[in-house]
Design an enzyme around this catalytic site. Structure first.
Site, PDB file in Angstrom:
ATOM      1  N   CYS A 353       0.832  -1.202   0.000  1.00  0.00           N
ATOM      2  CA  CYS A 353       0.000   0.000   0.000  1.00  0.00           C
ATOM      3  C   CYS A 353       0.872   1.260   0.000  1.00  0.00           C
ATOM      4  CB  CYS A 353      -0.975  -0.026   1.172  1.00  0.00           C
ATOM      5  SG  CYS A 353      -2.363   1.135   0.975  1.00  0.00           S
ATOM      6  N   HIS A 465      -3.721  -5.588   0.896  1.00  0.00           N
ATOM      7  CA  HIS A 465      -3.500  -5.932   2.293  1.00  0.00           C
ATOM      8  C   HIS A 465      -3.917  -7.384   2.515  1.00  0.00           C
ATOM      9  CE1 HIS A 465      -2.673  -1.828   3.642  1.00  0.00           C
ATOM     10  NE2 HIS A 465      -3.684  -1.437   2.888  1.00  0.00           N
TER      11      HIS A 465
END
Length: 552
Positions: A353, A465
């Site tokens: 991310c 994630h």
């Protein structure tokens, strides 16, 4: 179950499920974990139990199936209760962005950034209607609500605008258990002092005390329990032991130091992975599954000196709530140079991310979504540019890894669940190999590619994630590192989904053995009976001609 809630936020629910609320003498005393335990205990009893926290402050968030954002503590509590996470369990989420400012997320969607003063002196009270609306929906669907407070209910400077502690307890007339952390020291004084700072009506809602994280012979606490009960007039429901290696996801980065101390007790491991702990680190739970592996030590490093001394087998760049500021922090503190020295010497680097965004050539922020910088140069490992947009992307995904050529191995994965939560849109300045194929977003089938892999196979990044939660992918990743060190390869060591269920059961067993569950049941029964009686009286008064406005 019928439900009646007034539109006026100072009225209480007249018919409702049973409730129990956990408050603490401070932050990090174990409210979240004990709420998780009660959710599991009540679930085991066959209750339709649901967790609730009106307002959460955390950088470690989660995306629900319908693409909404909530705090991870309530996700763990939902799992313990046998439920899919839903934002009604956490209607208000604050994500600190720096400079005493937070992104405010209401019912799972961001509504803007506010300073602490703007929020506490104006906005918070306006959001209490969202809290009561969420409670109404939960009350209609469940027979038990386990409610978590935040920080301490006795923070005098915040009480007037509080929407998470005593305002919720008063609204529901919920019985409160007050928790202290004896591992920190001063637990008796903190319990007595907290009760002393509450007003008479608030003290009356506190129905019991809990001492948490005790180490040693519990009989040594007999005199302390006697003192507390005589001094406060409140029963001590139990002394909960300190639980090593619970195997339950944490929400607060405060817990990272505890995790490292636990690892140190276990002795040296075959592999050492360095996670760069930036000031605004978020979603560090991406590395929980790695830390649970028997051959892995996860070290959270804050300085270039710590990184150089560690000599890790791989470096992990985590997500960030303020990617540009955290990137500049790496540069200012010399961590960028230390990372480059390791990568140039052959150490692999992986970004997730915000960490993935840092691996590119540039991060642009034309709308000043995260900071006052128009653009910041990236670390330069991948040919890409990320531009922050005003709208956040939050979606659950399922991905495959058809063949990630990492170092001298190939990583494969099928049906890997995860989620995306980011502001940036990434574009590539040169052809690049994408390691992950997204096959599903929410309930929709898609055909998208994610992430980027450097040509030498030593650097890769992803927006996904949870990639290391996949047991097979995680072990392949670690085995490639083991092969680099000349170590034997290991078979899959863990079944994370099964172990999480076992962890919830273990936690429930420990807490159930430590608390007086009969007394807790009586507290909840008595509160429910009092609420029903109050509701009947209110109904009789309304029948005599009162109006909602008068009652308010």
């Amino acid at each position: 179950m019928t439900e009646a809630i007034s539109n006026h936020t100072n009225k209480t629910i007249s018919t409702r499920p049973q409730t129990i609320m956990l408050m603490g003498t401070s932050s990090h005393v174990g409210k979240s974990i004990l709420a998780t335990a009660l959710c599991r205990i009540f679930h085991q009893q066959g209750r339709r139990v649901v967790p609730f926290k009106a307002q959460n402050m955390a950088l470690n968030s989660y995306v629900t199936k319908d693409g909404l954002e909530m705090g991870r503590a309530q996700v763990a509590q939902a799992e313990a209760a046998g439920l899919a996470p839903h934002v009604d369990m956490n209607p208000v989420l604050l994500k600190p962005t720096g400079n005493s400012c937070s992104q405010v997320i209401v019912d799972g969607k961001p509504i803007g950034n506010l300073s602490a003063r703007e929020y506490h002196k104006g906005k918070s009270r306006q959001l209490f209607g969202h809290v009561t609306a969420a409670l109404a929906r939960l009350s209609a669907a469940y027979d038990t609500i386990v409610i978590e407070g935040a920080g301490s209910p006795a923070e005098i400077n915040l009480k007037d605008d509080d929407i998470v502690n005593m305002r919720v307890a008063k609204y529901l007339q919920a019985p409160v258990l007050l928790i202290a952390d004896i591992d920190r020291g001063g637990s008796l004084a903190s319990l007595v002092g907290t009760l002393e700072l509450l007003d008479e009506g608030e003290r009356a809602l506190v129905k019991g005390l809990i001492i948490n994280k005790f180490r040693g012979d519990v009989t040594l606490m007999d005199t302390a329990v006697d003192f507390l009960e005589k001094k406060t007039g409140k029963p001590v429901l139990g002394i909960v032991p300190y639980i090593e290696k619970m195997g339950i996801d944490d929400e607060d980065s405060v817990s990272l130091a505890d995790k490292e101390r636990e690892q140190e007790k276990e002795g040296p491991k075959d592999l050492t992975l360095a996670v760069i702990e930036t000031p605004k680190i978020s979603n560090f739970t991406d590395f929980e599954a790695l830390a649970e592996e028997p051959d892995v030590e996860i070290a959270y490093v804050k300085t270039a000196e710590e990184l150089r001394a560690l000599k890790p087998d791989a470096i992990l760049l985590p997500g960030s709530k303020n990617t540009t500021e955290d990137l500049l922090h790496l540069r200012k503190e010399g961590i960028e140079t230390a990372i480059a020295d390791f990568v140039n010497a052959g150490t692999p680097l992986i970004g997730i991310c915000g960490g993935y965004q840092m691996l590119g050539e540039k991060i642009a922020d034309p709308h000043h979504t995260e900071s006052g910088h128009d653009e910041v140069a990236g670390l330069g490992y991948l040919p890409m540019v990320t531009t922050f947009e005003e709208e956040k992307r939050t979606v659950q995904v399922t991905a495959d890894c058809p063949g990630l050529e990492f170092l001298d191995g190939v990583l494969l994965g099928k049906g890997m669940p995860g989620y995306e939560i980011h502001m940036g849109r990434t574009e590539f300045t040169a052809p690049v190999r994408h390691p992950f194929h997204i096959v599903r977003q929410g309930d929709a089938r898609v055909n998208l590619w994610d992430g980027a892999l450097r040509e030498d196979g030593r650097v890769f990044g992803t927006y996904l994630h949870g990639v290391f939660d996949h047991d097979g992918f995680r072990r392949q990743f670690l085995n490639v590192l083991r092969h680099q060190k000349g170590l034997d390869l290991l078979p899959i060591q863990r079944n994370r989904r099964r172990e999480k269920e076992q962890a919830y059961d273990h936690l429930a067993g420990v807490v159930k053995g430590a608390l007086d569950m009969k007394q807790l049941a009586k507290i909840m029964d008595d509160a429910a009976a009092a609420a029903a009686e109050a509701g009947s009286a209110a109904g009789a008064t309304a029948g005599a001609g009162s109006t909602p406005e008068a009652d308010a």
